[in-house]
Design an enzyme around this catalytic site. Structure first.
Site, PDB file in Angstrom:
ATOM      1  N   ASP A 107      71.894  18.594 -34.532  1.00 37.04           N
ATOM      2  CA  ASP A 107      70.571  19.149 -34.702  1.00 37.04           C
ATOM      3  C   ASP A 107      70.474  19.625 -36.156  1.00 37.04           C
ATOM      4  O   ASP A 107      71.453  19.636 -36.894  1.00 37.04           O
ATOM      5  CB  ASP A 107      70.362  20.311 -33.706  1.00 37.04           C
TER       6      ASP A 107
HETATM    7  C1  GLC Z   1      64.911  21.196 -34.772  1.00 33.84           C
HETATM    8  C2  GLC Z   1      64.998  20.959 -33.293  1.00 33.84           C
HETATM    9  C3  GLC Z   1      65.141  19.512 -32.910  1.00 33.84           C
HETATM   10  C4  GLC Z   1      64.323  18.657 -33.869  1.00 33.84           C
HETATM   11  C5  GLC Z   1      64.968  18.781 -35.237  1.00 33.84           C
HETATM   12  C6  GLC Z   1      64.206  17.975 -36.295  1.00 33.84           C
HETATM   13  O1  GLC Z   1      65.756  22.232 -35.164  1.00 33.84           O
HETATM   14  O2  GLC Z   1      65.976  21.718 -32.595  1.00 33.84           O
HETATM   15  O3  GLC Z   1      64.680  19.368 -31.568  1.00 33.84           O
HETATM   16  O4  GLC Z   1      64.334  17.303 -33.448  1.00 33.84           O
HETATM   17  O5  GLC Z   1      65.088  20.134 -35.663  1.00 33.84           O
HETATM   18  O6  GLC Z   1      62.963  18.555 -36.531  1.00 33.84           O
END
Ligand code: GLC
Length: 748
Positions: free
Chosen positions: A273
């Site tokens: 993430d």
């Molecule tokens: C965020 C979220 C994830 C998302 C990523 C990109 O922190 O937890 O679900 O896809 O960043 O935006």
């Protein structure tokens, strides 16, 4: 000599991987991937394993282009013809910037119904169709991987991101996710099933240690991922921020290699993430987390350094690069797809309306007040949500969409006379205010019916709170609803409440004030049309709750182990959070003390009354169930059939839920668990359909911690055909003749 060979090899590979569009490219087979890996330098490999921000740098120093607003992606290695790959959010639709410098063309995307509403359809066909449309927008706006679906479990209704997640039940979540992935990937683009795993709260999500038993982690928190990976083969998985039993998910070898790959056969790659600080980079690669997102250049150096000092072997790096290339060589960008930047948003909006119509849940309809029969009725429209509906939730899952249809617009368009003064009242104030007795009486005198919308918004970074204005009504909402209800009922008129929320709120204290309650969730861009389709009966509601609506917050087993009133959030405090305390309950760590007793597993088993049960939803017609049969097939397979008949006066669809109760064994088991479901086609009055649901002994297993094994006891089971977890219509018993034990080695 060696250098000549490597140049020759590079030239060979360059021939094989000429950048997209230069000339037709021979089909890439896995065997070619090995050649490419051999031709790559360590710096190129390390760069590929680290995400490139939308405007990051490629290994050759060139600045990377990107789809403006895309969340990130992987670097281009032009020497070898390895193109970028673009990743974009999210579960409700494609999230990119709607406008760009230098052009007046716009790049709006479709806001589809929220994930929870898609689960509420209990219709994997429509989920797959929505996935296809979403995948088409990923493709036509020039992206390669959609960072969705998200299938963390609704462990507690106050998790800020529940709107992006499907259900409290892992079986329903897994089946819906599998359909979504199949839909998106049918368009030739990828998905990223997330957040793997046990990411059940937003509060200090990057540090929080989820302390969960092996049985609960297997039966509740991993089971949805297992179903989706096995049935739909997502191109990628996104590992979660949090720790699981003291090990960071993105560094968790048991999770990412032993379970995900060795047990489930996952053949894509794992990305982290979006973490804006480096963790233990070498441990992440070794664990089976191939790409570090969004990507920091220090991580490239850390990988190179780790290889030099032996913390990582070149084989570790090559395995990770190979896994990524196998996916990247499937992308539209690699194939040189000429995207249009013009997906058919109008067609997708029609699909949004059809899907939302299937996902709206009718919770109450006293005396058949719905559907509204008098199209000429004068409507008193109360509540901010009536004039400005929340189409979805907030954070990375929010879609830049345009043309959201509000309830007011849709009612007027339908021909209803909507009292204009109220529109002005709501337009005039921006804060929570009260409809007084006097105004309520005035409207009760000159209007025929009241519609009162309660809206709630929630999203990423912050959990909801057990306070007025969130889980509870505000004082003004309560007073307004009381005044409207008393005035309209005194005048012999009806009150309809609309719940424009992304999740559960408290309902018992006020639901008697309403004659009808419709839950249109956060239905996406066609919101108001869906409300009117149901209110007028153009669509007979067939949505069913994918989670329990409790009587009281404290009835929820996790309520004492959830940060239900935490006021800050980790995101805004930056990566080194001065207020973060690893030893603080529900912040530094969260005890999943409730184990498997999540949602209906708890409420139904221990007879705890609820406001609205899992699987519940009303229709404008009625259905009977008959001829329940369970047949044993080969190798532990079973089929369960039942005939559903429309016994009412209007056409409608029924969701048949198959629960199974296991025989008493050594392990304590839920009273019943969802093991299948099927939605009928629209049945005319008097028409019948026999639905058949398949399941197998593995699907009946419970996780025995002592054996570290899935165990299906032999004995007498009961299949229950139900209209909700509390409304069993027919049942049939069947035998599992031989116990089965599937022993595992991995432990989390
Ligand atoms: C965020 C979220 C994830 C998302 C990523 C990109 O922190 O937890 O679900 O896809 O960043 O935006």
């Amino acid at each position: 000599m060696k250098r000549i060979c490597s140049l020759l090899l590079a030239a060979l590979c360059a021939q094989v991987f000429i950048p997209a569009g230069a000339q037709s490219r021979p089909a890439v087979t896995d065997s070619k991937v090995e050649d490419v890996v051999k031709a790559m330098t360590l710096h190129e490999k390390a760069t590929l394993l680290v995400g490139v921000y939308s405007y990051g740098r490629n290994p050759d120093g060139t600045t990377r282009k990107a789809v403006p607003g895309a969340a990130g992606g992987s670097a281009e290695i032009s020497r070898l013809g390895i193109p970028y790959a673009y990743y974009t959010d999210g579960p409700q639709g494609v999230r990119i910037n709607p406008t760009r410098k230098g052009t007046d063309k716009t790049f709006y995307c479709t806001a589809f119904p929220i994930a929870t509403m898609m689960a509420s359809t209990w219709n994997t066909d429509i989920v797959r169709e929505v996935g296809e449309a979403m995948g088409n927008e990923v493709l036509e706006y020039g992206n390669d991987i959609l960072l969705a679906p998200a299938i963390n479990i609704h462990r507690n209704p106050l998790c800020g991101r529940n709107f992006e997640y499907y259900s409290e039940d892992p079986f329903l979540a897994g089946k819906v996710a599998a359909a979504a992935i199949q839909g998106v990937q049918s368009q030739g683009v990828g998905t990223s099933l997330k957040h793997f795993a046990v990411n059940s709260q937003e509060t200090f999500r990057r540090e929080n240690d989820a302390r969960v038993s092996q049985r609960a982690v297997r039966e509740i928190y991993l089971k949805g991922f297992e179903i989706a990976v096995k049935e739909a083969r997502p191109w990628t998985i996104m590992s979660a921020y949090n720790q699981i039993n003291g090990v960071t998910a993105s560094e968790h070898h048991a999770l990412l290699t032993e379970v995900l790959r060795d047990e489930w056969g996952f053949d894509g790659f794992v990305m982290t993430d979006w973490t804006d600080f480096p963790r233990n980079t070498a441990a992440q690669i070794k664990a089976g987390n191939e790409q570090l997102m969004p990507g920091l250049e220090v991580q490239v150096e850390q990988i190179e350094e780790a290889v030099k000092n032996g913390t990582l072997t070149m084989a570790d790096v090559d395995l990770a690069v190979t896994r990524m290339l196998r996916i990247l060589f499937r992308t539209p960008t690699f194939k040189g797809y000429k995207y249009s930047n013009a997906p058919d948003l109008a067609a997708h909006a029609k699909l949004v309306r059809r899907a939302a119509d299937e996902g709206a849940v009718l919770l109450k309809n006293e005396g058949g007040v719905l559907p509204l029969r008098d199209k000429n009725a004068k409507v008193a429209l109360f509540g901010f949500g009536s004039y400005k509906i929340y189409q979805g939730g907030t954070g990375s899952g929010n879609v830049h969409t345009t043309g959201i249809v509000n309830v007011y617009d849709a009612l007027v368009e339908e021909g209803f006379r909507v009292h204009e003064d109220l529109a002005a009242v709501y337009d005039g104030v921006k804060i929570d205010f009260k409809i007084g007795e006097k105004l309520a009486k005035l409207r009760a005198a000159d209007c025929d019916i009241a519609i009162f919308t309660i809206r709630r918004s929630a999203g990423e970074f912050v959990d909801r709170r057990e306070i007025k204005g969130d889980f509870y009504l505000t004082d003004n909402e309560r007073a307004s609803l009381t005044n409207v209800s008393e005035a309209f009922h005194k005048a012999g008129k009806k009150v309809i409440v609309l719940l424009n929320t992304g999740g559960v709120i408290e309902t018992v204290s006020w639901k008697d004030m309403a004659d009808a309650i419709l839950l249109p969730w956060q239905p996406g861009v066609e919101a108001g049309h869906t409300v009117v389709d149901i209110l007028t009966g153009r669509c007979n509601p067939s949505g069913r709750l994918p989670m329990t609506w409790p009587v009281a917050y404290n009835d929820i087993p996790s309520s004492k182990n959830f940060p239900s009133n935490f006021e800050g959030n980790s995101w805004k405090k930056g990566p080194v959070r001065d207020s973060f305390d690893p030893n603080k309950r529900n912040e530094g760590f969260t005890e999943y003390e409730e184990g498997i007793w999540v949602g209906y597993r708890h409420f139904a088993t221990f007879g705890v009354p609820v406001s609205f049960p899992f699987g519940y939803g009303l229709s404008y017609t009625t259905f009977s169930y008959s001829d329940p049969v369970v047949k044993a097939g080969k190798k532990g397979a079973f089929t369960a059939s039942v005939t559903v008949t429309n016994t009412g006066s209007v056409p409608g669809k029924e969701v048949v839920q198959l629960y199974v109760s296991a025989p008493k064994g050594t392990m304590e088991k839920p009273l019943r668990e969802l093991k299948g479901f099927a939605k009928t086609r629209e049945l005319a009055p008097g028409e019948s359909q026999t639905v058949t649901i398949s399941f197998d002994t593995y699907g009946l297993a419970s996780f025995d911690e002592a054996l570290n094994a899935w165990v299906t006891d032999a004995g007498q089971y009961t299949a229950q055909f139900a209209a909700s977890v509390e409304d069993i219509r027919q049942s049939a018993s069947f035998k599992v003749r031989k116990a089965s034990v599937v022993k595992l080695s991995a432990k989390l």
